[in-house]
Write a protein that holds these residues in place. Structure first.
Motif, PDB file in Angstrom:
ATOM      1  N   ARG A   7     -13.875  13.654  11.511  1.00 22.31           N
ATOM      2  CA  ARG A   7     -14.886  12.750  12.044  1.00 22.31           C
ATOM      3  C   ARG A   7     -14.391  12.026  13.295  1.00 22.31           C
ATOM      4  O   ARG A   7     -15.149  11.790  14.230  1.00 22.31           O
ATOM      5  CB  ARG A   7     -15.279  11.732  10.975  1.00 22.31           C
ATOM      6  CG  ARG A   7     -16.377  10.782  11.418  1.00 22.31           C
ATOM      7  CD  ARG A   7     -16.736   9.788  10.320  1.00 22.31           C
ATOM      8  NE  ARG A   7     -17.724   8.830  10.776  1.00 22.31           N
ATOM      9  CZ  ARG A   7     -18.096   7.753  10.099  1.00 22.31           C
ATOM     10  NH1 ARG A   7     -17.536   7.526   8.908  1.00 22.31           N
ATOM     11  NH2 ARG A   7     -18.989   6.919  10.576  1.00 22.31           N
ATOM     12  N   HIS A   8     -13.108  11.650  13.286  1.00 21.38           N
ATOM     13  CA  HIS A   8     -12.534  10.949  14.434  1.00 21.38           C
ATOM     14  C   HIS A   8     -11.400  11.802  14.997  1.00 21.38           C
ATOM     15  O   HIS A   8     -10.441  12.108  14.289  1.00 21.38           O
ATOM     16  CB  HIS A   8     -12.021   9.571  14.031  1.00 21.38           C
ATOM     17  CG  HIS A   8     -13.101   8.663  13.539  1.00 21.38           C
ATOM     18  ND1 HIS A   8     -13.994   8.042  14.389  1.00 21.38           N
ATOM     19  CD2 HIS A   8     -13.450   8.299  12.284  1.00 21.38           C
ATOM     20  CE1 HIS A   8     -14.837   7.326  13.684  1.00 21.38           C
ATOM     21  NE2 HIS A   8     -14.533   7.461  12.400  1.00 21.38           N
ATOM     22  N   SER A   9     -11.520  12.183  16.265  1.00 19.93           N
ATOM     23  CA  SER A   9     -10.491  13.022  16.884  1.00 19.93           C
ATOM     24  C   SER A   9     -10.451  12.755  18.382  1.00 19.93           C
ATOM     25  O   SER A   9     -11.404  12.248  18.976  1.00 19.93           O
ATOM     26  CB  SER A   9     -10.775  14.504  16.634  1.00 19.93           C
ATOM     27  OG  SER A   9     -12.015  14.879  17.216  1.00 19.93           O
ATOM     28  N   SER A  48     -14.148  11.860  19.198  1.00 26.47           N
ATOM     29  CA  SER A  48     -14.398  10.443  19.474  1.00 26.47           C
ATOM     30  C   SER A  48     -14.118  10.130  20.935  1.00 26.47           C
ATOM     31  O   SER A  48     -14.845   9.376  21.588  1.00 26.47           O
ATOM     32  CB  SER A  48     -13.493   9.568  18.596  1.00 26.47           C
ATOM     33  OG  SER A  48     -13.646   9.880  17.236  1.00 26.47           O
ATOM     34  N   ARG A  71     -16.575   7.688  26.855  1.00 27.54           N
ATOM     35  CA  ARG A  71     -15.616   8.288  25.921  1.00 27.54           C
ATOM     36  C   ARG A  71     -14.731   9.343  26.594  1.00 27.54           C
ATOM     37  O   ARG A  71     -13.885   9.964  25.938  1.00 27.54           O
ATOM     38  CB  ARG A  71     -16.335   8.904  24.713  1.00 27.54           C
ATOM     39  CG  ARG A  71     -17.051  10.203  24.958  1.00 27.54           C
ATOM     40  CD  ARG A  71     -17.782  10.697  23.726  1.00 27.54           C
ATOM     41  NE  ARG A  71     -18.427  11.975  23.971  1.00 27.54           N
ATOM     42  CZ  ARG A  71     -18.061  13.128  23.431  1.00 27.54           C
ATOM     43  NH1 ARG A  71     -17.056  13.162  22.584  1.00 27.54           N
ATOM     44  NH2 ARG A  71     -18.700  14.239  23.711  1.00 27.54           N
ATOM     45  N   ALA A 280      -9.949   5.496  20.917  1.00 29.78           N
ATOM     46  CA  ALA A 280     -10.407   6.237  19.748  1.00 29.78           C
ATOM     47  C   ALA A 280     -10.187   5.430  18.467  1.00 29.78           C
ATOM     48  O   ALA A 280     -11.017   5.429  17.552  1.00 29.78           O
ATOM     49  CB  ALA A 280      -9.684   7.572  19.657  1.00 29.78           C
ATOM     50  N   ALA A 283     -12.842   2.860  18.233  1.00 30.80           N
ATOM     51  CA  ALA A 283     -14.101   3.471  17.818  1.00 30.80           C
ATOM     52  C   ALA A 283     -14.115   3.739  16.323  1.00 30.80           C
ATOM     53  O   ALA A 283     -15.124   3.536  15.639  1.00 30.80           O
ATOM     54  CB  ALA A 283     -14.323   4.766  18.597  1.00 30.80           C
ATOM     55  N   ARG A 284     -12.980   4.169  15.791  1.00 31.71           N
ATOM     56  CA  ARG A 284     -12.893   4.423  14.353  1.00 31.71           C
ATOM     57  C   ARG A 284     -13.027   3.134  13.552  1.00 31.71           C
ATOM     58  O   ARG A 284     -13.694   3.082  12.518  1.00 31.71           O
ATOM     59  CB  ARG A 284     -11.569   5.108  14.039  1.00 31.71           C
ATOM     60  CG  ARG A 284     -11.378   5.414  12.568  1.00 31.71           C
ATOM     61  CD  ARG A 284     -10.064   6.119  12.311  1.00 31.71           C
ATOM     62  NE  ARG A 284      -9.899   6.406  10.909  1.00 31.71           N
ATOM     63  CZ  ARG A 284      -8.844   7.042  10.399  1.00 31.71           C
ATOM     64  NH1 ARG A 284      -7.890   7.456  11.205  1.00 31.71           N
ATOM     65  NH2 ARG A 284      -8.756   7.269   9.107  1.00 31.71           N
ATOM     66  N   ALA A 287     -16.579   1.977  13.339  1.00 34.25           N
ATOM     67  CA  ALA A 287     -17.556   2.915  12.784  1.00 34.25           C
ATOM     68  C   ALA A 287     -18.027   2.463  11.402  1.00 34.25           C
ATOM     69  O   ALA A 287     -17.285   1.824  10.658  1.00 34.25           O
ATOM     70  CB  ALA A 287     -16.928   4.304  12.685  1.00 34.25           C
TER      71      ALA A 287
END
Length: 287
Positions: A7-9, A48, A71, A280, A283-284, A287
């Motif tokens: 999901r997060h990368s 992400s 992003r 990133a 952002a995680r 979320a």
């Protein structure tokens, strides 16, 4: 990136060359390239944060894949500190080892269609036809075993430059800075690059560079090289002549090239990359 990314990368995209220039590559590889592009698109879509080597690649990403511009981060690559002007004895030794007694124009890299070596051959043939002093054209890198080499050699025969063409085997690292320093001009005719380390490494060795502006090359090299549009044989030949013969221009390019190359460090790359990963992480967390 994994075929099914988490999901997060964070995904680093060096270039979109296979996507932009698919027509240049052999048909029998098209399925593999198409599959790679589909996986690449999936990874780009789900990441992400994206990291690009240059602003040109960043713009290409946004144009072809869309998404939120915030992003996509840029982390330019760096020039290894080992690339610096070699000493006169070292230059003399590498010239003797490779039997390069005359001044030479050097190209370093692959010879696939995107690199546009036939254009370099044509430009060099034009320069040689009107030049009184001898000059060699040296190709170094993965050349002799490349599938494109037979056709390239045939083109050299047609242009009658085989007598001044030198094709080296793979150049060991301890010879590379000496070879780059020994060259009178470094030529880079590529149609497209995601960044373009070889001309920067030549600059770091104090060698004048003639390059196209293909892809990010114009951005990376700035005014420290003589640059022309990709595929412009006449302009490339004119730039080669100037870089070979105009001593005041050569000194200017040498000084500007050394300064330009010094501004690209791996520490700077690391800092920009860390900033992207922190974005990133934020952002995680949100979320």
């Amino acid at each position: 990136a994994p075929a099914f990314p988490p999901r997060h990368s964070v995904v680093t995209v060096h270039d979109l060359i296979f996507e932009q220039h698919a027509a240049l590559y052999p048909r029998h590889k098209s399925l593999g390239y198409r599959t790679a592009r589909e996986l690449e698109a999936m990874a780009i879509r789900h990441a992400s944060v994206l990291v690009a080597d240059s602003h040109v690649t960043r713009d290409d990403l946004l144009l072809r894949h869309g998404g939120d511009p915030s992003r996509v981060w840029v982390a330019p690559l760096g020039v290894n500190a080992r690339f610096s002007p070699a000493s006169a004895p070292e230059v003399a030794a590498v010239r003797k080892f490779h039997d390069l007694s005359a001044p030479f124009v050097l190209y370093l890299g692959g010879i696939d269609a995107r690199k546009d070596i036939p254009m370099l051959f044509e430009a060099f043939a034009s320069v040689r036809a009107v030049r009184a002093e001898p000059v060699l054209l040296v190709l170094a890198g993965h050349v002799l075993r490349a599938p494109e080499y037979p056709a390239l050699l045939q083109r050299a025969r047609e242009l009658k430059i085989t007598d001044v063409l030198r094709v080296l085997e793979f150049v060991p690292l301890n010879h590379l800075t000496m070879l780059l320093t020994a060259a009178r001009v470094f030529a880079f005719p590529s149609r497209c690059e995601g960044f373009g380390l070889p001309p920067l490494e030549a600059m770091a060795c104090g060698t004048p560079v003639v390059s196209t502006t293909g892809g990010s090359l114009g951005e990376v090299l700035g005014d420290a090289a003589l640059t022309v549009a990709p595929g412009d044989t006449t302009a490339f030949a004119h730039a080669l002549t100037r870089a070979l013969d105009d001593e005041s221009l050569r000194e200017q390019l040498r000084a500007q090239g050394l300064a330009r190359a010094a501004s690209y460090t791996w520490a700077r790359t690391a800092e920009a990359t860390v900033a992207a990963y922190r974005a990133a992480a934020r952002a995680r967390a949100s979320a």
